[in-house]
Design a protein around this motif. Structure first.
Motif, PDB file in Angstrom:
ATOM      1  N   LYS A 134      31.501  -6.922  -6.042  1.00  0.00           N
ATOM      2  CA  LYS A 134      30.653  -7.162  -7.215  1.00  0.00           C
ATOM      3  C   LYS A 134      30.080  -8.578  -7.201  1.00  0.00           C
ATOM      4  CE  LYS A 134      31.674  -5.161 -11.046  1.00  0.00           C
ATOM      5  NZ  LYS A 134      32.333  -4.764 -12.335  1.00  0.00           N
ATOM      6  N   ARG A 137      27.169  -8.705  -4.788  1.00  0.00           N
ATOM      7  CA  ARG A 137      25.955  -8.097  -5.354  1.00  0.00           C
ATOM      8  C   ARG A 137      25.277  -9.030  -6.341  1.00  0.00           C
ATOM      9  NH1 ARG A 137      29.046  -3.383  -5.896  1.00  0.00           N
ATOM     10  NH2 ARG A 137      29.164  -3.697  -8.156  1.00  0.00           N
ATOM     11  N   ARG A 138      26.082  -9.656  -7.196  1.00  0.00           N
ATOM     12  CA  ARG A 138      25.529 -10.530  -8.235  1.00  0.00           C
ATOM     13  C   ARG A 138      25.068 -11.862  -7.654  1.00  0.00           C
ATOM     14  NH1 ARG A 138      29.041 -10.608 -13.418  1.00  0.00           N
ATOM     15  NH2 ARG A 138      28.142  -8.530 -13.490  1.00  0.00           N
ATOM     16  N   ASN A 168      38.215  -2.606  -7.157  1.00  0.00           N
ATOM     17  CA  ASN A 168      36.833  -2.656  -7.649  1.00  0.00           C
ATOM     18  C   ASN A 168      36.696  -1.635  -8.776  1.00  0.00           C
ATOM     19  OD1 ASN A 168      34.174  -3.332  -7.913  1.00  0.00           O
ATOM     20  ND2 ASN A 168      33.479  -2.233  -6.102  1.00  0.00           N
TER      21      ASN A 168
END
Length: 245
Positions: A134, A137-138, A168
Motif C-alpha cells: 500500500k 502504491r501511495r 495487507n
C-alpha cells in the motif's frame, strides 16, 4: 535552477492548499499552512470535550468511559474528522503530500497547547504502519510525514522503524461490525524492535473505532513498552461531528 522549475511545475499541478479546509491558498497565503479564515480560529477539539463521544471530560482527550475498552493508556485527537476531511483526502489520495507538513505542524501545536504532560513523558513517537504494498502504491506513508513534523516542532524523537504491518488488510472503513474489524486486524502487526520500558506516543491520521491503534498498542506492550498513548490528527466520533465546535 532545475529544482526551482520542478517546484513551480508541481505547484501548478498540486497548488498549495489549506491544511484545515483543503481549499487552494491565495498567493498572499502561501507562506502559511492555512487560509486566513481557518488561521484566524484553528478549530481544535476543545480541551474538555472527549474526541470519541463528544461528552464532557476533565482532560484534553478521551473520557474514562471511552478509554476503558482499549489497551492504550490515553488517546486524544486534534480535530473532528469532518473539519479536516477534505484536507486528509487530498493528502492521502490526490497527490497532496505537501499538506502533511501543515497537518503535522497543527498536531504539534495541539500537543504544545493541550498536552505538555505527554511531551514530558514520551520517550519516542511511532506511526501506525502501512503495508509495504500500500505504501508503494501511495508513494509515502502519511503518518510518517505527520510524525516528522511533530518531532521537528516538539523535539520528540521519531523512530521510523520498530512496528510493521504483516498483513495487507482491507480498509477498516469497509467493514461493518466490531468482530469483522477485529478479525481483519488479527495478527496484522508486529514489533521489530525491543521497546522495554519505553513510553510511546502512537500516531495515526484518523481514529474511527480504535481497533487499529488498539492492536498496535497490544503488540507494543508485548514488546516491553511501559506506556502507550495514542494521538490522532482527527476523530470520527458521530456525536462530536453533530456538535457545533
Amino acid at each position: 535552477m532545475r529544482n526551482r522549475m520542478k517546484e513551480k511545475l508541481l505547484e501548478l499541478i498540486f497548488p498549495p492548499r489549506c491544511a484545515i479546509c483543503g481549499e487552494v491558498l491565495a498567493l498572499r497565503e502561501r507562506k502559511e499552512f492555512f487560509c486566513e479564515k481557518c488561521g484566524g480560529h484553528i478549530p481544535f477539539i476543545p480541551k474538555e470535550t472527549c474526541p470519541h463521544c463528544g461528552g464532557k471530560t476533565d482532560t484534553a482527550g478521551f473520557c474514562d468511559f471511552c478509554r476503558k475498552p482499549f489497551a492504550f493508556e490515553t488517546a486524544c485527537a486534534a480535530f473532528p474528522y469532518e473539519t479536516v476531511r477534505q484536507a486528509v483526502h487530498l493528502f492521502k489520495y490526490e497527490g497532496g503530500k505537501q499538506l502533511g507538513e501543515g497537518l503535522g505542524a497543527l498536531m504539534a501545536e495541539y500537543l504544545l497547547q493541550y498536552h505538555e504532560e505527554l511531551l514530558v513523558k514520551t520517550d519516542l513517537i511511532l506511526s501506525v504502519p502501512l503495508h509495504p504494498k500500500k505504501e508503494k502504491r501511495r508513494g509515502f506513508n502519511q503518518t510518517h510525514i505527520l510524525c516528522e513534523k511533530i518531532a521537528e516542532k516538539t523535539g520528540l524523537m521519531f523512530q521510523k522503524e520498530g512496528l510493521c504491518r504483516k498483513k495487507n488488510t482491507v480498509a477498516q472503513s469497509t467493514l461493518h461490525t466490531p468482530e469483522e474489524r477485529r478479525q481483519n486486524l488479527k495478527d496484522a502487526f508486529a514489533a521489530t524492535k525491543d521497546f522495554t520500558d519505553k513510553r510511546i506516543l502512537l500516531v495515526d491520521d484518523i481514529f474511527t473505532t480504535g481497533t487499529t491503534c488498539n492492536e498496535c498498542a497490544k503488540v507494543l506492550y508485548r514488546s516491553g513498552a511501559r506506556e502507550v498513548h495514542v494521538f490522532c490528527l482527527s476523530a470520527a466520533g458521530l456525536q462530536l461531528e453533530q456538535k457545533s465546535i
